[in-house]
Design a protein around this motif. Structure first.
Motif, mmCIF file in Angstrom:
data_model
loop_
_atom_site.group_PDB
_atom_site.id
_atom_site.type_symbol
_atom_site.label_atom_id
_atom_site.label_comp_id
_atom_site.label_asym_id
_atom_site.label_seq_id
_atom_site.Cartn_x
_atom_site.Cartn_y
_atom_site.Cartn_z
ATOM 1 N N ARG A 1 -15.846 -19.061 9.202
ATOM 2 C CA ARG A 1 -15.360 -20.369 8.768
ATOM 3 C C ARG A 1 -16.533 -21.268 8.427
ATOM 4 O O ARG A 1 -17.685 -20.938 8.698
ATOM 5 C CB ARG A 1 -14.523 -21.017 9.877
ATOM 6 C CG ARG A 1 -15.306 -21.186 11.176
ATOM 7 C CD ARG A 1 -14.637 -22.103 12.164
ATOM 8 N NE ARG A 1 -15.286 -22.086 13.461
ATOM 9 C CZ ARG A 1 -16.401 -22.711 13.765
ATOM 10 N NH1 ARG A 1 -17.049 -23.421 12.845
ATOM 11 N NH2 ARG A 1 -16.917 -22.654 14.987
ATOM 12 N N SER A 2 -16.218 -22.414 7.867
ATOM 13 C CA SER A 2 -17.257 -23.395 7.566
ATOM 14 C C SER A 2 -17.730 -24.053 8.851
ATOM 15 O O SER A 2 -16.968 -24.218 9.802
ATOM 16 C CB SER A 2 -16.721 -24.459 6.602
ATOM 17 O OG SER A 2 -15.677 -25.190 7.204
ATOM 18 N N ASP A 3 -19.003 -24.429 8.854
ATOM 19 C CA ASP A 3 -19.558 -25.204 9.965
ATOM 20 C C ASP A 3 -19.789 -26.643 9.521
ATOM 21 O O ASP A 3 -20.419 -27.417 10.217
ATOM 22 C CB ASP A 3 -20.879 -24.572 10.443
ATOM 23 C CG ASP A 3 -21.225 -24.970 11.871
ATOM 24 O OD1 ASP A 3 -20.300 -25.212 12.657
ATOM 25 O OD2 ASP A 3 -22.418 -25.062 12.192
ATOM 26 N N SER A 4 -19.262 -26.957 8.331
ATOM 27 C CA SER A 4 -19.294 -28.312 7.783
ATOM 28 C C SER A 4 -17.903 -28.627 7.258
ATOM 29 O O SER A 4 -17.125 -27.717 6.946
ATOM 30 C CB SER A 4 -20.303 -28.425 6.633
ATOM 31 O OG SER A 4 -21.598 -28.047 7.032
ATOM 32 N N PRO B 1 -11.660 -16.923 3.907
ATOM 33 C CA PRO B 1 -10.775 -16.644 2.769
ATOM 34 C C PRO B 1 -10.371 -17.888 1.994
ATOM 35 O O PRO B 1 -10.276 -17.853 0.758
ATOM 36 C CB PRO B 1 -9.559 -15.981 3.445
ATOM 37 C CG PRO B 1 -10.116 -15.333 4.675
ATOM 38 C CD PRO B 1 -11.186 -16.275 5.147
ATOM 39 N N ALA B 2 -10.145 -19.013 2.677
ATOM 40 C CA ALA B 2 -9.786 -20.254 1.975
ATOM 41 C C ALA B 2 -10.945 -20.753 1.128
ATOM 42 O O ALA B 2 -10.753 -21.253 0.011
ATOM 43 C CB ALA B 2 -9.357 -21.321 2.990
ATOM 44 N N MET C 1 -13.356 -18.851 -0.154
ATOM 45 C CA MET C 1 -13.466 -17.933 -1.295
ATOM 46 C C MET C 1 -12.428 -18.262 -2.362
ATOM 47 O O MET C 1 -12.728 -18.245 -3.565
ATOM 48 C CB MET C 1 -13.305 -16.491 -0.818
ATOM 49 C CG MET C 1 -14.555 -15.885 -0.220
ATOM 50 S SD MET C 1 -15.914 -15.735 -1.417
ATOM 51 C CE MET C 1 -15.219 -14.533 -2.565
ATOM 52 N N ALA C 2 -11.205 -18.558 -1.947
ATOM 53 C CA ALA C 2 -10.157 -18.898 -2.917
ATOM 54 C C ALA C 2 -10.535 -20.162 -3.689
ATOM 55 O O ALA C 2 -10.305 -20.258 -4.900
ATOM 56 C CB ALA C 2 -8.825 -19.089 -2.191
ATOM 57 N N TYR C 3 -11.122 -21.119 -3.003
ATOM 58 C CA TYR C 3 -11.567 -22.361 -3.641
ATOM 59 C C TYR C 3 -12.661 -22.079 -4.671
ATOM 60 O O TYR C 3 -12.631 -22.607 -5.800
ATOM 61 C CB TYR C 3 -12.063 -23.317 -2.556
ATOM 62 C CG TYR C 3 -12.781 -24.553 -3.048
ATOM 63 C CD1 TYR C 3 -12.073 -25.660 -3.501
ATOM 64 C CD2 TYR C 3 -14.174 -24.615 -3.018
ATOM 65 C CE1 TYR C 3 -12.740 -26.808 -3.927
ATOM 66 C CE2 TYR C 3 -14.842 -25.754 -3.435
ATOM 67 C CZ TYR C 3 -14.122 -26.853 -3.889
ATOM 68 O OH TYR C 3 -14.789 -27.983 -4.314
ATOM 69 N N LEU C 4 -13.626 -21.223 -4.324
ATOM 70 C CA LEU C 4 -14.711 -20.894 -5.257
ATOM 71 C C LEU C 4 -14.187 -20.118 -6.461
ATOM 72 O O LEU C 4 -14.585 -20.368 -7.605
ATOM 73 C CB LEU C 4 -15.792 -20.099 -4.531
ATOM 74 C CG LEU C 4 -16.522 -20.824 -3.395
ATOM 75 C CD1 LEU C 4 -17.531 -19.897 -2.726
ATOM 76 C CD2 LEU C 4 -17.216 -22.086 -3.901
ATOM 77 N N GLU C 5 -13.285 -19.177 -6.217
ATOM 78 C CA GLU C 5 -12.704 -18.402 -7.325
ATOM 79 C C GLU C 5 -11.907 -19.295 -8.266
ATOM 80 O O GLU C 5 -11.953 -19.140 -9.496
ATOM 81 C CB GLU C 5 -11.823 -17.283 -6.757
ATOM 82 C CG GLU C 5 -12.619 -16.169 -6.091
ATOM 83 C CD GLU C 5 -11.775 -15.263 -5.213
ATOM 84 O OE1 GLU C 5 -10.570 -15.589 -5.005
ATOM 85 O OE2 GLU C 5 -12.304 -14.242 -4.726
ATOM 86 N N THR D 1 -22.681 -16.214 0.762
ATOM 87 C CA THR D 1 -22.410 -16.138 2.196
ATOM 88 C C THR D 1 -20.949 -15.841 2.493
ATOM 89 O O THR D 1 -20.624 -15.046 3.378
ATOM 90 C CB THR D 1 -22.793 -17.477 2.862
ATOM 91 O OG1 THR D 1 -24.213 -17.631 2.788
ATOM 92 C CG2 THR D 1 -22.352 -17.530 4.313
ATOM 93 N N TRP D 2 -20.060 -16.470 1.731
ATOM 94 C CA TRP D 2 -18.630 -16.376 2.031
ATOM 95 C C TRP D 2 -18.035 -15.046 1.616
ATOM 96 O O TRP D 2 -16.943 -14.681 2.070
ATOM 97 C CB TRP D 2 -17.899 -17.556 1.397
ATOM 98 C CG TRP D 2 -18.502 -18.821 1.884
ATOM 99 C CD1 TRP D 2 -19.309 -19.685 1.188
ATOM 100 C CD2 TRP D 2 -18.428 -19.334 3.210
ATOM 101 N NE1 TRP D 2 -19.728 -20.703 1.992
ATOM 102 C CE2 TRP D 2 -19.213 -20.522 3.244
ATOM 103 C CE3 TRP D 2 -17.785 -18.918 4.379
ATOM 104 C CZ2 TRP D 2 -19.348 -21.281 4.398
ATOM 105 C CZ3 TRP D 2 -17.926 -19.674 5.530
ATOM 106 C CH2 TRP D 2 -18.697 -20.842 5.523
ATOM 107 N N ASP D 3 -18.710 -14.315 0.774
ATOM 108 C CA ASP D 3 -18.298 -12.946 0.451
ATOM 109 C C ASP D 3 -18.976 -11.934 1.367
ATOM 110 O O ASP D 3 -18.399 -10.911 1.721
ATOM 111 C CB ASP D 3 -18.643 -12.634 -1.013
ATOM 112 C CG ASP D 3 -18.307 -11.199 -1.379
ATOM 113 O OD1 ASP D 3 -17.119 -10.845 -1.313
ATOM 114 O OD2 ASP D 3 -19.238 -10.438 -1.713
ATOM 115 N N LEU D 4 -20.215 -12.236 1.775
ATOM 116 C CA LEU D 4 -20.988 -11.289 2.578
ATOM 117 C C LEU D 4 -20.445 -11.150 3.993
ATOM 118 O O LEU D 4 -20.218 -10.049 4.489
ATOM 119 C CB LEU D 4 -22.448 -11.739 2.629
ATOM 120 C CG LEU D 4 -23.367 -10.939 3.558
ATOM 121 C CD1 LEU D 4 -23.578 -9.526 3.017
ATOM 122 C CD2 LEU D 4 -24.709 -11.649 3.738
#
Length: 491
Positions: free
Chosen positions: A54-57, A79-80, A82-86, A44-47
């Motif tokens: 942004r997050s809804d949680s 973007p934040a 995505m950076a966390y997942l990467e 979702t965060w890349d798509l």
């Protein structure tokens, strides 16, 4: 001859990353591969690339239990995240197991071989990968196409019509009048972001209202704990505080809906211009959490309306015109751009077809065990996150439990595990106890749930800790079959 791995994980979003970490931690001897159709991780965060994504949680629960979210900002932008997942996949070596551009089109279980054969399209060729276990971590909606109802006169509108799932990178909206159709999480996010980045006047056009809550994007509690405690201890405390607050709010909303409704409407009234028709525009017909309560960080949507940069229109669409939208009330909304924030198309397993011994399986004929395994589909788990809390909370529980199943099978020499349909002893229920449009449109497609545990979950993380994390694996509802001698396990 096809490639063989112990576990195939489909999808490199939050669920797939959770599954990979738990496999490495709890089943270190198992080989695995993550097959990701897109060119990047994140799901979702890349798509989604629309402004303000942004997050809804809160990130203390959307973040993984094993990877602390150290920022004080509880509501993070795309973007934040995505950076966390990467950072997570690199830190734990999960990135070495991800293969991109891998479109899983079919999976077939063989009773003779006790394994899955996964068909993958990549780079114009078709290959097969065999695996003992399959973990479907591809989310629950169609990545190719969002839900776009047909509007009369669409072809007449002179400007661009944009669905947020397919936001054009080069869309010029500076100074433009924009009508956003819809009032869900996407619309609530988009309108303040567009207003802050130079759009002209914005209108949120809704057929019916949505509940919207205003919360601070920086949690004062986490600021204090991050300042006074070591990072890991602070994260545990922040996470459990968020879990308990979310759970309490949800239970209050469901048990005392009129009270909860009044609190949300009072919150809106305090943030909107005096005399604003809050009842008409922010008081839904349904009860709180029949559909998800949307989040407005720092009340940003209300601030945008108060500043005169946006308004809300509650009406129905008669037709699109060359210059905007004609409404059933007889009014007309002038627009240069129309955004159809009309929702998602629900889809499981990334659209892949599933079969057993070459015979197609119908999802609607199956029943979900603990919301994570399906009858007639051996050695398979799938992840659908919570609708009333962070997705990751459920993803981590699914990953933990399935790893326990794998280790139990190794210890007992079992080759296959399959939930056994309880038959008429359990009444059928929808697998998602939730009534937004995208769920209602897919009820005939989705698996079933049951009327009691373990076939029914209560959308309650605290109860699921008992049922899933602490529940026994050797459950009467699961049938384990053995054709080999027991093997030793390192976990």
């Amino acid at each position: 001859m096809s490639e063989f791995v112990d576990v195939v994980i489909v999808g490199a979003g939050i669920s797939g990353i959770s599954a990979a970490w738990h496999l490495q931690d709890r089943c270190p001897g198992k080989s695995y591969v993550i097959l990701e159709r897109r060119a990047n991780l994140g799901g979702t965060w890349d798509l989604f690339q629309y402004p303000g994504i942004r997050s809804d949680s809160d990130m203390f629960t959307l973040g993984f239990r094993f990877k602390p979210w150290t920022s004080n900002k509880a509501i993070a932008d795309g973007p934040a995240i995505m950076a966390y997942l990467e950072e997570t996949v690199a830190e734990y070596g999960i990135d070495k197991h991800i293969r991109y551009g891998q479109n899983v089109t079919h999976a077939d279980w063989s009773d003779a071989d006790n394994r899955w054969t996964v068909t993958v399209e990549r780079g114009g060729e078709q290959v097969e990968i065999s695996a003992r276990y399959l973990m479907a971590c591809s989310g629950y909606y169609n990545y190719d196409q969002g839900y776009s109802p047909e509007f009369p006169g669409e072809q007449d509108f002179a400007g661009p019509i944009v669905h947020p799932q397919h936001w054009p990178a080069d869309l010029d909206y500076a100074g433009k009048r924009i009508v956003v159709i819809g009032s869900g999480a996407t619309a609530v996010t988009l309108i303040p972001a567009l207003a802050d980045s130079g759009a002209g006047h914005l209108t949120m056009l809704q057929r019916s209202p949505t509940f919207i809550a205003a919360l601070p994007d920086v949690d004062p509690f986490s600021v204090a704990t991050n300042k006074r405690l070591p990072a890991k201890a602070a994260y545990v405390l922040n996470r459990w505080k968020s879990i308990l607050v979310q759970s309490a709010q949800y239970q209050i909303a469901r048990r005392f809906p009129d009270f909860f409704r009044k609190q949300l409407l009072t919150m809106a009234k305090h943030r909107l211009p005096e005399g604003y028709d809050v009842e008409k525009h922010f008081n839904p017909r349904y009860n709180p959490w029949d559909e998800r309560v949307c989040l407005a960080p720092n009340g940003d949507l209300f601030k945008t309306i108060r500043a005169g940069k946006a308004d809300v229109v509650t009406d129905t669409i008669e037709r699109f015109t060359a210059t905007g939208i004609a409404l059933a009330s007889g009014n007309h909304l002038d627009a240069d751009i129309i955004v159809t924030a009309t929702g998602l198309n629900l889809q499981l397993f990334g659209g892949a077809s599933i079969s057993r011994n070459g015979e197609p399986l119908v999802l609607n004929d199956s029943m979900a065990y603990k919301g994570m395994m399906l009858t007639n589909m051996p050695n398979m788990a799938f992840t659908i996150g919570y609708t009333n809390a962070s997705w990751t909370l459920k993803a981590d529980l699914v990953s933990e439990f399935f790893c326990r199943v794998i280790n139990h099978m190794d210890a007992g020499g079992f080759d296959a595990v399959e939930p056994q349909h309880p038959g008429s002893s359990v009444d059928e229920r929808p697998v998602m106890d939730f009534t937004p449009g995208y769920v209602l449109r897919a009820l005939d497609y989705l698996p079933k749930a049951g009327s009691r545990a373990p076939w029914r979950l209560k959308q309650n993380y605290l109860l699921d800790l008992q049922l899933i994390r602490r529940g026994k694996v050797d459950d009467a509802a699961l049938r384990f079959t053995r054709h080999a001698a027991p093997v030793r396990t390192s976990a």
